[in-house]
Design a protein around this motif. Structure first.
Motif, short mmCIF file in Angstrom:
data_model
loop_
_atom_site.label_atom_id
_atom_site.label_comp_id
_atom_site.label_asym_id
_atom_site.label_seq_id
_atom_site.Cartn_x
_atom_site.Cartn_y
_atom_site.Cartn_z
N THR A 67 0.83 -1.21 0.00
CA THR A 67 0.00 0.00 0.00
C THR A 67 0.86 1.26 0.00
N SER A 68 2.05 1.19 0.60
CA SER A 68 2.87 2.42 0.69
C SER A 68 3.32 2.87 -0.69
N VAL A 71 0.19 3.64 -3.42
CA VAL A 71 -0.47 4.96 -3.39
C VAL A 71 0.42 6.06 -3.96
N LYS A 74 -0.19 5.94 -7.61
CA LYS A 74 -1.47 6.58 -7.94
C LYS A 74 -1.33 8.11 -7.88
N ALA A 112 0.21 3.81 3.89
CA ALA A 112 -0.19 4.61 2.72
C ALA A 112 -0.14 6.10 3.05
N LEU A 116 2.21 8.97 1.32
CA LEU A 116 1.62 10.09 0.59
C LEU A 116 2.08 11.44 1.14
N PHE A 135 -6.17 8.75 -2.76
CA PHE A 135 -5.17 7.72 -3.10
C PHE A 135 -5.04 6.71 -1.96
N ALA A 136 -5.15 7.21 -0.71
CA ALA A 136 -5.04 6.32 0.45
C ALA A 136 -6.20 5.31 0.45
N GLU A 138 -7.64 4.10 -2.19
CA GLU A 138 -7.30 3.09 -3.21
C GLU A 138 -6.30 2.08 -2.63
N GLY A 139 -5.46 2.56 -1.74
CA GLY A 139 -4.51 1.65 -1.07
C GLY A 139 -5.23 0.61 -0.24
N ALA A 152 -8.22 5.31 6.27
CA ALA A 152 -7.41 6.14 5.36
C ALA A 152 -7.60 7.63 5.64
#
Ligand code: ADP
Ligand SMILES: N[C@@H](CCOP(=O)(O)O)C(=O)O
Length: 320
Positions: A67-68, A71, A74, A112, A116, A135-136, A138-139, A152
């Motif tokens: 996830t880190s 994002v 993205k 995430a 970001l 974006f978080a 989406e993570g 998120a």
């Protein structure tokens, strides 16, 4: 070469009655992400993971699966497509996990959010924090298959965050009352969010729905008016807790111990197995946390646990 270190803390999703629509951030612990920018392209993918610590080797190094890094990809895509900012360099990502996985502490969201915050800083803050939340979320889809925002959003924005709507995303940041403290207890076991979501019903009876949204409204009113007894009596979840409690050994003993110790209320943190309680003083929060740990230990499962006492974090994801 430029290096930026981002941090984002643990979050508690749902907050009992607010399934998928309410969450908050605590101050510590959290995940750290260090990004190093180089002008020269290193590989076909603009983001690569150089190292991960604190995950016992469980997390993916594939930048499209962690996830880190996912994002950040993205984020870069958004800059190119929506802001006309093309990124031609390379970002190397180092992840320092301090949050336990599948813990109910928003571990995937913290990674995430920290990434970001660092990426936004690295590229001159082209986005607002509110934009970063997209974006978080989406993570979270990558982490557990569902794009829920209640970890998120507070991981990025801090405070309590109410998600009024997902499409379009409409987030309401609710600052915490001054004397609200969280006891967060993580038993040494894992409960994957994806599994904990699979045990929930697709539909609920109208009577249950009215109880749930009555408590959400009352909880928000209690937060906004610093009405601590109202906050406590609103921490009732008739939808997810009854289905998930059986997945957490000792849950009912822990909840009773928190209330006996003077906590305002207690419920599952996120999808569990962590359990949180609110108190209106740090001393009571500590007593409740210790009582919750003892209850986990003396319950049938005899689970050791970690415990944190924290005010609500008002800052959200930040640069260290
Ligand atoms: N950076 C990350 N941190 C934590 N989990 C991640 C990360 N990247 C991917 N994941 C996936 O998400 C899962 C954890 O997410 P989840 O089960 O929702 O619990 P939590 O988010 O509370 O840790 C991990 O098992 C892993 O497969
Ligand atoms: N609303 C979600 C919250 C999941 O939180 P996590 O910290 O367990 O990932 C849910 O209840 O599924």
């Amino acid at each position: 070469m430029k290096t930026v270190r981002g941090f984002a803390s643990a979050t508690v999703g749902n907050v009992a009655c607010g399934f998928d629509v309410l969450g908050f951030a605590i101050k510590e612990p959290g995940d750290e992400v260090i990004l190093t920018l180089s002008e020269r392209k290193h590989s076909s993918c603009p983001v690569t993971i150089s190292s991960i610590s604190g995950d016992e080797g469980k997390l993916p190094l594939d930048p499209k699966k962690n996830t880190s890094s996912f994002v950040v990809l993205k984020f870069l895509e958004h800059l190119r497509a929506q802001k006309g900012i093309a990124f031609n360099g390379h970002i190397s990502l180092e992840l320092k996990k301090h949050l336990p996985l599948s813990s109910g502490m928003g571990s995937s969201a913290a990674s995430a959010a920290a990434a970001l915050a660092a990426a936004n800083e690295l590229l001159g803050q082209p986005c607002t924090k509110m934009e970063l939340v997209h974006f978080a979320i989406e993570g979270e889809r990558v982490a557990c298959g569902s794009a829920h925002a209640d970890n998120a959003a507070p991981a990025i924005l801090g405070n309590f965050v109410l998600i009024r709507s997902y499409t379009p995303l409409d987030l309401i940041v609710i600052p915490p009352p001054d004397e609200l403290y969280c006891s967060l207890v993580h038993p040494h076991t894992e409960l994957r969010t994806s599994f904990a979501r699979s045990v929930l019903p697709n539909e609920i009876p109208l009577k249950m729905a009215t109880q749930q949204w009555g408590n959400v409204g009352a909880l928000v009113a209690g937060l906004l008016t610093a009405d601590y007894p109202l906050i406590g009596r609103s921490l009732i979840d008739v939808v997810a807790e009854p289905k998930r409690a059986p997945l957490i050994p000792g849950f009912f003993e822990v909840k009773e111990a928190a209330q006996r110790a003077g906590a305002l209320g207690c419920s599952i943190a996120g999808s569990g197995p962590s359990i949180f309680a609110f108190s209106s003083s740090p001393d009571t929060a500590r007593e409740a946390g210790i009582a919750m740990q003892e209850a986990f230990l003396t319950s049938k499962a005899k689970l050791p646990s970690d415990m944190w006492v924290s005010p609500i974090c008002r800052e959200g994801a930040r640069i260290l």
